[in-house]
Scaffold this motif. Structure first.
Motif, PDB file in Angstrom:
ATOM      1  N   ASP A   6      -7.330   9.811   2.921  1.00 56.47           N
ATOM      2  CA  ASP A   6      -7.478   8.091   3.040  1.00 56.47           C
ATOM      3  C   ASP A   6      -7.538   7.819   1.479  1.00 56.47           C
ATOM      4  O   ASP A   6      -8.554   8.172   0.765  1.00 56.47           O
ATOM      5  CB  ASP A   6      -8.877   7.763   3.766  1.00 56.47           C
ATOM      6  CG  ASP A   6      -8.649   6.355   3.812  1.00 56.47           C
ATOM      7  OD1 ASP A   6      -8.120   5.727   3.091  1.00 56.47           O
ATOM      8  OD2 ASP A   6      -9.600   5.908   4.661  1.00 56.47           O
TER       9      ASP A   6
ATOM     10  N   HIS B 247      -6.183   1.285   6.761  1.00 53.35           N
ATOM     11  CA  HIS B 247      -6.173   2.615   5.833  1.00 53.35           C
ATOM     12  C   HIS B 247      -4.957   3.326   5.668  1.00 53.35           C
ATOM     13  O   HIS B 247      -4.453   3.539   6.746  1.00 53.35           O
ATOM     14  CB  HIS B 247      -7.534   3.387   6.281  1.00 53.35           C
ATOM     15  CG  HIS B 247      -8.749   2.696   6.128  1.00 53.35           C
ATOM     16  ND1 HIS B 247      -9.607   3.253   5.205  1.00 53.35           N
ATOM     17  CD2 HIS B 247      -9.205   1.602   6.650  1.00 53.35           C
ATOM     18  CE1 HIS B 247     -10.638   2.353   5.165  1.00 53.35           C
ATOM     19  NE2 HIS B 247     -10.835   1.370   5.865  1.00 53.35           N
TER      20      HIS B 247
ATOM     21  N   ALA C 278       0.826  -1.254  -0.061  1.00 51.35           N
ATOM     22  CA  ALA C 278      -0.069  -0.021  -0.022  1.00 51.35           C
ATOM     23  C   ALA C 278       0.865   1.177   0.125  1.00 51.35           C
ATOM     24  O   ALA C 278       0.498   2.388  -0.402  1.00 51.35           O
ATOM     25  CB  ALA C 278      -1.120   0.024   1.362  1.00 51.35           C
TER      26      ALA C 278
ATOM     27  N   SER D  30      -7.048   4.528   0.330  1.00 54.15           N
ATOM     28  CA  SER D  30      -7.243   3.129   0.353  1.00 54.15           C
ATOM     29  C   SER D  30      -7.930   2.451  -0.833  1.00 54.15           C
ATOM     30  O   SER D  30      -7.655   1.572  -1.208  1.00 54.15           O
ATOM     31  CB  SER D  30      -7.685   2.491   1.793  1.00 54.15           C
ATOM     32  OG  SER D  30      -7.231   3.511   2.741  1.00 54.15           O
TER      33      SER D  30
END
Ligand code: DC
Length: 226
Positions: free
Chosen positions: A85, A78, A37, A87
């Motif tokens: 955010d 997240h 991520a 995500s």
């Protein structure tokens, strides 16, 4: 209890690393960190700001401008990019198509690895990625290297994206995974490779519960009081 246990989970794209890592972290009350991520969020920032990947100065400046944070909600971590955010956005195809090129850049890797090592200091963590057992935490107590049949991987990712409403074809996904495997395993900077002491976990024919049990059996001995 030992207070600095690191479970390093590496492997190919869409092998279910994050599913296992999240389940394991939840079961053991460890912190889950999704290193992929972080590379995806950097890629999003680079795309939004038209960063030229060949331009070292631009890359350096952009990395200085990026602040990444995880915000954990029920083990569905997240990621915040400069407070936003992102995500969902980082899972889209345009990020998947560019992330291997961004994550091959030496400066990017150095910055991420430094941050990942800091996140894992004096804590019990499960971190998944491509170089966790080899570069980020070479001394991790438990290292798993995940793999699965490429067709099964593509089908799993396809179902996930379709459920989210993305317009993709199975062929596109298969191609993207094959291309990312190629780039991830052949890049110069810490390529995806199995650490010598990593245990192979092929989950082609395993259910999520079975793969969790496989991993728990390896981790539990480290939890017992000395
Ligand atoms: O796990 P993922 O598919 O979300 O990762 C996205 C990309 O980031 C992947 O194609 C390779 C790169 N990556 C990496 O180079 N090193 C890591 N530790 C994690 C991900």
């Amino acid at each position: 209890m030992n207070k600095n246990i690191v479970v390093a989970i590496d492997g190919y794209s869409s092998c279910g690393k994050s599913t296992l890592a999240k389940a394991l972290a939840k079961k053991l009350h460890f912190i889950y960190i999704d290193s992929g991520a972080m590379y995806r969020a950097v890629t999003l920032y680079f795309l939004r700001n038209n960063i030229d990947l060949e331009n070292d100065a631009q890359v350096k400046k952009a990395l200085e401008e990026i602040d990444l944070n995880f915000h954990s909600r029920d083990y569905n971590s997240h990621i915040l990019l400069n407070g936003e955010d992102v995500s969902d956005e980082i899972r889209q195809m345009h990020i998947s198509e560019n992330v291997s090129a961004v994550s091959a850049i030496k400066q990017v890797r150095e910055a991420m690895v430094k941050q990942q090592q800091k996140m894992g200091k004096s804590k019990n963590i499960v971190m998944d990625g491509r170089d966790i057992g080899t570069t980020v935490f070479p001394h991790a107590q438990i290292k798993l290297f995940m793999t699965a049949d490429p067709k099964v991987r593509a089908e799993r990712r396809y179902k996930e994206l379709i459920a989210k409403g993305e317009e993709v074809t199975l062929e596109e996904i298969f191609e993207n995974l094959a291309h990312r495997d190629y780039l991830d395993t052949t890049r110069k900077e810490s390529p995806l490779t199995r650490a010598e002491d990593a245990i192979i976990l092929d989950n082609t024919e395993l259910t999520e519960a079975e793969q969790l049990n496989f991993a728990l059996d390896r981790v539990v001995p480290f939890l017992e009081p000395a």
